[in-house]
Scaffold this active site. Structure first.
Site, PDB file in Angstrom:
ATOM      1  N   TYR A  77       6.992  -9.762   6.989  1.00 39.38           N
ATOM      2  CA  TYR A  77       6.906  -8.318   7.159  1.00 39.38           C
ATOM      3  C   TYR A  77       7.519  -7.926   8.497  1.00 39.38           C
ATOM      4  O   TYR A  77       7.452  -8.692   9.471  1.00 39.38           O
ATOM      5  CB  TYR A  77       5.440  -7.846   7.144  1.00 39.38           C
ATOM      6  CG  TYR A  77       4.797  -7.808   5.783  1.00 39.38           C
ATOM      7  CD1 TYR A  77       4.830  -6.644   5.014  1.00 39.38           C
ATOM      8  CD2 TYR A  77       4.138  -8.918   5.271  1.00 39.38           C
ATOM      9  CE1 TYR A  77       4.218  -6.597   3.763  1.00 39.38           C
ATOM     10  CE2 TYR A  77       3.524  -8.883   4.024  1.00 39.38           C
ATOM     11  CZ  TYR A  77       3.576  -7.714   3.281  1.00 39.38           C
ATOM     12  OH  TYR A  77       2.978  -7.678   2.036  1.00 39.38           O
ATOM     13  N   ASP A 118       0.822  -1.212   0.000  1.00 37.47           N
ATOM     14  CA  ASP A 118       0.000   0.000   0.000  1.00 37.47           C
ATOM     15  C   ASP A 118       0.852   1.257   0.000  1.00 37.47           C
ATOM     16  O   ASP A 118       2.075   1.211   0.150  1.00 37.47           O
ATOM     17  CB  ASP A 118      -0.915  -0.005   1.234  1.00 37.47           C
ATOM     18  CG  ASP A 118      -1.893  -1.163   1.222  1.00 37.47           C
ATOM     19  OD1 ASP A 118      -2.541  -1.373   0.181  1.00 37.47           O
ATOM     20  OD2 ASP A 118      -2.005  -1.857   2.248  1.00 37.47           O
TER      21      ASP A 118
END
Length: 257
Positions: free
Chosen positions: A117, A59
């Protein structure tokens, strides 16, 4: 008739997402990572047909050091030359780390074993401008022991309905988390304690890591109980507060195949 050939590459891509509207091309925002990569690939392909597919649609504001691309070119270029050539044309905050030939059946999405992540944050109240755009400063003291307990709960298969924004056809909202922990960073020498959420999973839903980081912070300040957190993961319903962490602390570290 002219014979056409395709040459398939696997690329490891890094980028600082601060100035981009995420990976994916958008009609209303030209400044995406995909747009810049495809423009360079088009030049290298001499404007013949080429293709770029990414493993993760990060994003706006999210960073990557391990994004994986499947790139199809109409002509053969040695991987090292491809890497050097692309980096000479890409912006300074988007760079190819590695290129290699890959078989044509390689599926950059379905073939991945897991994604990792990290979310970097500090609880130092005086922000350091040197890493402002890649680390979030949390404004309160945190109970890191309680947060680690929540990380342990996350390992396994859970319903993440209340920790994401499902798309129009999301399919199952269950995901399997393989590893999850709070670590202290040791690669920055500034006089600031940097922590990070390290999470590995077989797949992630949109905003899932950011909602999980927000929930862990809420647990760390006593706004969300471990019981409500566990119940949410069990049945997908929302119990307690929901906080979405800002994009700037999130980094796509690795995609394993």
């Amino acid at each position: 008739m002219e014979e056409t050939s395709e040459f398939i590459y696997k690329l490891i891509l890094s980028y600082k997402g601060t100035h981009y509207y995420g990976w994916q091309s958008q009609a209303k925002h030209e400044e995406t990572v995909q747009n810049h990569v495809e423009k360079v690939i088009s030049k290298i392909s001499r404007y013949k047909v080429s293709k770029v597919i990414a493993a993760s649609r990060t994003d706006a504001g999210v960073h990557a050091s391990g994004q994986v691309l499947k790139v199809t070119l109409p002509r053969e270029i040695e991987p090292d030359i491809l890497t050097t050539g692309m980096n000479s044309m890409l912006p300074s905050d988007i760079k190819v780390i590695k290129s290699e030939f890959i078989h044509k059946d390689f599926n950059v999405n379905r073939d991945s074993k897991f994604k990792e992540y990290h979310y970097y944050f500090t609880i130092n109240q005086n922000e350091n401008a040197a890493f402002f755009d890649s680390t979030y400063t949390f404004p309160k003291e945190l109970n890191l022991k309680k947060i680690q307990e929540a990380c342990n709960i996350l390992i396994g298969d859970h319903n993440f309905k209340s920790f994401c924004v499902p798309g129009p056809n999301p399919g199952t909202l269950h995901r399997k988390i393989l590893q999850c922990s709070i670590e202290k960073s040791n690669f920055l020498t500034f006089n600031t304690d940097i922590y990070y959420l390290k999470i590995q999973g077989e797949g992630f839903l949109r905003y899932m890591v950011r909602y999980l980081m927000g929930a862990l912070w809420d647990i760390g300040v006593g706004k969300l109980s471990l019981e409500d957190f566990t119940l949410s993961l069990k049945n997908g319903e929302m119990y307690g507060v929901r906080t979405k962490a800002p994009a700037r602390g999130l980094h796509l570290i690795n995609i394993e195949y």
